[in-house]
Design a protein around this motif. Structure first.
Motif, PDB file in Angstrom:
ATOM      1  N   GLY A 230      43.669  30.417  40.518  1.00  0.00           N
ATOM      2  CA  GLY A 230      43.632  31.588  39.648  1.00  0.00           C
ATOM      3  C   GLY A 230      42.367  31.734  38.833  1.00  0.00           C
ATOM      4  O   GLY A 230      42.293  32.599  37.962  1.00  0.00           O
ATOM      5  N   GLN A 231      41.340  30.894  39.111  1.00  0.00           N
ATOM      6  CA  GLN A 231      40.077  31.039  38.378  1.00  0.00           C
ATOM      7  C   GLN A 231      39.364  32.331  38.744  1.00  0.00           C
ATOM      8  O   GLN A 231      38.672  32.925  37.921  1.00  0.00           O
ATOM      9  N   ILE A 232      39.498  32.752  39.988  1.00  0.00           N
ATOM     10  CA  ILE A 232      38.887  33.981  40.483  1.00  0.00           C
ATOM     11  C   ILE A 232      39.884  34.701  41.387  1.00  0.00           C
ATOM     12  O   ILE A 232      40.840  34.103  41.871  1.00  0.00           O
ATOM     13  N   THR A 233      39.626  35.991  41.598  1.00  0.00           N
ATOM     14  CA  THR A 233      40.440  36.776  42.534  1.00  0.00           C
ATOM     15  C   THR A 233      39.629  37.258  43.726  1.00  0.00           C
ATOM     16  O   THR A 233      40.186  37.759  44.696  1.00  0.00           O
ATOM     17  N   GLY A 234      38.291  37.116  43.630  1.00  0.00           N
ATOM     18  CA  GLY A 234      37.406  37.640  44.666  1.00  0.00           C
ATOM     19  C   GLY A 234      36.703  38.912  44.252  1.00  0.00           C
ATOM     20  O   GLY A 234      36.002  39.531  45.051  1.00  0.00           O
ATOM     21  N   ALA A 235      36.865  39.304  42.984  1.00  0.00           N
ATOM     22  CA  ALA A 235      36.232  40.526  42.488  1.00  0.00           C
ATOM     23  C   ALA A 235      34.771  40.255  42.117  1.00  0.00           C
ATOM     24  O   ALA A 235      34.415  39.176  41.644  1.00  0.00           O
ATOM     25  N   GLU A 236      33.940  41.267  42.314  1.00  0.00           N
ATOM     26  CA  GLU A 236      32.519  41.157  41.987  1.00  0.00           C
ATOM     27  C   GLU A 236      32.329  40.832  40.504  1.00  0.00           C
ATOM     28  O   GLU A 236      32.999  41.406  39.640  1.00  0.00           O
ATOM     29  N   GLY A 237      31.413  39.908  40.223  1.00  0.00           N
ATOM     30  CA  GLY A 237      31.097  39.542  38.848  1.00  0.00           C
ATOM     31  C   GLY A 237      31.798  38.290  38.363  1.00  0.00           C
ATOM     32  O   GLY A 237      31.409  37.717  37.339  1.00  0.00           O
ATOM     33  N   GLU A 238      32.835  37.843  39.065  1.00  0.00           N
ATOM     34  CA  GLU A 238      33.493  36.595  38.694  1.00  0.00           C
ATOM     35  C   GLU A 238      32.597  35.415  39.053  1.00  0.00           C
ATOM     36  O   GLU A 238      31.720  35.514  39.919  1.00  0.00           O
ATOM     37  N   THR A 239      32.790  34.291  38.379  1.00  0.00           N
ATOM     38  CA  THR A 239      32.025  33.079  38.683  1.00  0.00           C
ATOM     39  C   THR A 239      32.975  31.891  38.755  1.00  0.00           C
ATOM     40  O   THR A 239      34.056  31.897  38.165  1.00  0.00           O
TER      41      THR A 239
ATOM     42  N   LYS B   2      31.489  43.105  47.581  1.00  0.00           N
ATOM     43  CA  LYS B   2      32.293  42.942  48.792  1.00  0.00           C
ATOM     44  C   LYS B   2      32.849  41.531  48.937  1.00  0.00           C
ATOM     45  O   LYS B   2      33.121  41.056  50.038  1.00  0.00           O
ATOM     46  N   GLY B   3      33.007  40.836  47.809  1.00  0.00           N
ATOM     47  CA  GLY B   3      33.607  39.510  47.840  1.00  0.00           C
ATOM     48  C   GLY B   3      32.727  38.441  48.450  1.00  0.00           C
ATOM     49  O   GLY B   3      33.234  37.421  48.923  1.00  0.00           O
ATOM     50  N   GLU B   4      31.412  38.619  48.437  1.00  0.00           N
ATOM     51  CA  GLU B   4      30.499  37.678  49.086  1.00  0.00           C
ATOM     52  C   GLU B   4      29.946  36.664  48.085  1.00  0.00           C
ATOM     53  O   GLU B   4      29.523  37.011  46.986  1.00  0.00           O
ATOM     54  N   VAL B   5      29.951  35.415  48.498  1.00  0.00           N
ATOM     55  CA  VAL B   5      29.319  34.336  47.740  1.00  0.00           C
ATOM     56  C   VAL B   5      28.197  33.782  48.614  1.00  0.00           C
ATOM     57  O   VAL B   5      28.419  33.432  49.780  1.00  0.00           O
ATOM     58  N   LEU B   6      27.006  33.710  48.079  1.00  0.00           N
ATOM     59  CA  LEU B   6      25.826  33.353  48.861  1.00  0.00           C
ATOM     60  C   LEU B   6      25.359  31.943  48.542  1.00  0.00           C
ATOM     61  O   LEU B   6      25.081  31.612  47.395  1.00  0.00           O
ATOM     62  N   LEU B   7      25.261  31.095  49.580  1.00  0.00           N
ATOM     63  CA  LEU B   7      24.799  29.719  49.379  1.00  0.00           C
ATOM     64  C   LEU B   7      23.341  29.662  48.949  1.00  0.00           C
ATOM     65  O   LEU B   7      22.997  29.007  47.969  1.00  0.00           O
TER      66      LEU B   7
END
Length: 361
Positions: A317-326, A340-345
């Motif tokens: 529950g730390q994140i939902t996949g929404a933009e701006g969450e960390t 678009k729910g993307e996390v970049l390595l």
């Protein structure tokens, strides 16, 4: 293959993660559309994110690669399972031995029955897995795609190894430098439906359309289906069909290794330039014997590690996949969730004779 030998240069990649991702070649709806079309029990009905929530203990996380016994995914999934042990979870790898479009569906169904907390998947086909993944999400299972994305309605987050644009353009740039921006080239890809491969190839084609590459011609895109022998045979076929071929780009670890093996024992060694995506341990001998001048990749162990922490953050529950969450990804530090729910390595690293012995993975 071990991946735990320290790889200090990779730490630099994590610092680049805030660079903007430019994946304009993809076809994904925005986060709001994802949530509005999500099945019951997913982001649309989930409580708001609590960034201060602790990671739950005992989380069950399953890694579903395109195919098992693929060296690249062996490394990536080991990184993910190492992460799971760090945060008190339980990780396992399951999957097909072939990379066909629908081969992952039965495994998803089994994981639903096993009531996993999260599924981390590299999709063989962006759409074939979506119905099963929707059922998983409806059952409360969090879904993280990594390496190769699903259609957005099939997952909560996509952990991308690097910007698709960076990867597509830099592979052309690497090859063009070796060729003096002249000559016929081919692409040896994985499967025709692989989301990541196709996105990179679109950026390769766009890069080749620039004036500086007017003397370079893409003559064919071939598919080795991420199978060693087929990739070897396709390389042979390319050179028979185009004896004046100057270079090959293979954006797949299986493909580039097979192509290198063919070239190293052929009259084309040193004459046909080869680049793409591979691991240092896999390609070291080909760099040292002159078959390959330079290639690139991210650290696949870090990709799996990041995907595992993303799955845990979702399930906790730390994140939902929404933009701006960390969320915090262990030793890699803090990561933002982008559009678009993307996390970049981070950006890829170029490997050549000058640095390849600094890496062990």
């Amino acid at each position: 293959m071990t991946t735990r030998t320290p790889w200090r240069p990779v730490a630099l990649l994590a610092g680049l993660v805030l660079l903007t991702s430019a994946c304009g070649g993809t076809t994904k709806s925005d986060v709001q559309q994802q949530q509005s079309s999500a099945p019951a029990g997913t982001a649309s009905s989930a409580p708001a994110a609590d960034p201060n929530a602790p990671l739950k203990q005992g989380l069950k996380i399953a890694f579903l690669p395109k195919q098992v016994n693929n060296p690249y995914f062996t490394i990536a999934d080991k990184g993910g399972m190492d992460a799971a042990r760090e945060f008190g979870g339980e990780g396992k790898e399951v999957g097909p031995s072939d990379a066909s479009a629908s081969s992952q569906v039965s495994y998803i169904n089994t994981l639903i029955q096993q009531k996993q907390d999260a599924i981390v998947i590299s999709a063989n086909d962006p759409n074939a897995v979506v119905p099963a993944l929707k059922q998983a999400r409806a059952a409360g299972i969090k879904v993280v795609s990594y390496d190769s994305d699903t259609a957005p309605e099939g997952r909560d987050i996509f952990v991308n190894q690097a910007s698709a644009e960076d990867l597509g353009r830099t592979e052309v740039q690497l090859l063009a430098k070796q060729l003096g921006n002249k000559g016929k080239i081919a692409i040896l890809s994985a499967t025709p439906n692989a989301t990541n491969q196709n996105t990179w190839i679109e950026f390769m084609k766009d890069e080749l359309s620039k004036p500086e590459y007017k003397d370079m011609e893409l003559v064919k895109v071939a598919y080795g289906n991420d199978d060693d022998q087929k990739s070897f045979t396709e390389t042979q076929g390319l050179l028979r069909s185009y004896p004046d071929l100057a270079g090959i780009i293979s954006p797949t670890t299986v493909g580039i290794a097979a192509a290198a093996r063919y070239l190293s024992d052929s009259p084309y060694k040193g004459k046909v330039k080869l680049t793409g995506l591979g691991t240092p341990n896999q390609l070291r001998k080909f760099v040292k014997d002159g078959t390959i001048e330079a290639f690139e990749l991210w650290n696949p162990a870090d990709l799996g590690y990041l995907a595992s922490y993303a799955a845990a953050a979702l399930a906790s529950g730390q994140i939902t996949g929404a933009e701006g969450e960390t969320f915090k990804a262990g030793k890699l530090g803090d990561y933002p969730v982008g559009a678009k729910g993307e996390v970049l390595l981070g950006k890829p690293t170029v490997f050549d004779k000058s640095n390849i012995d600094d890496f062990d993975f």
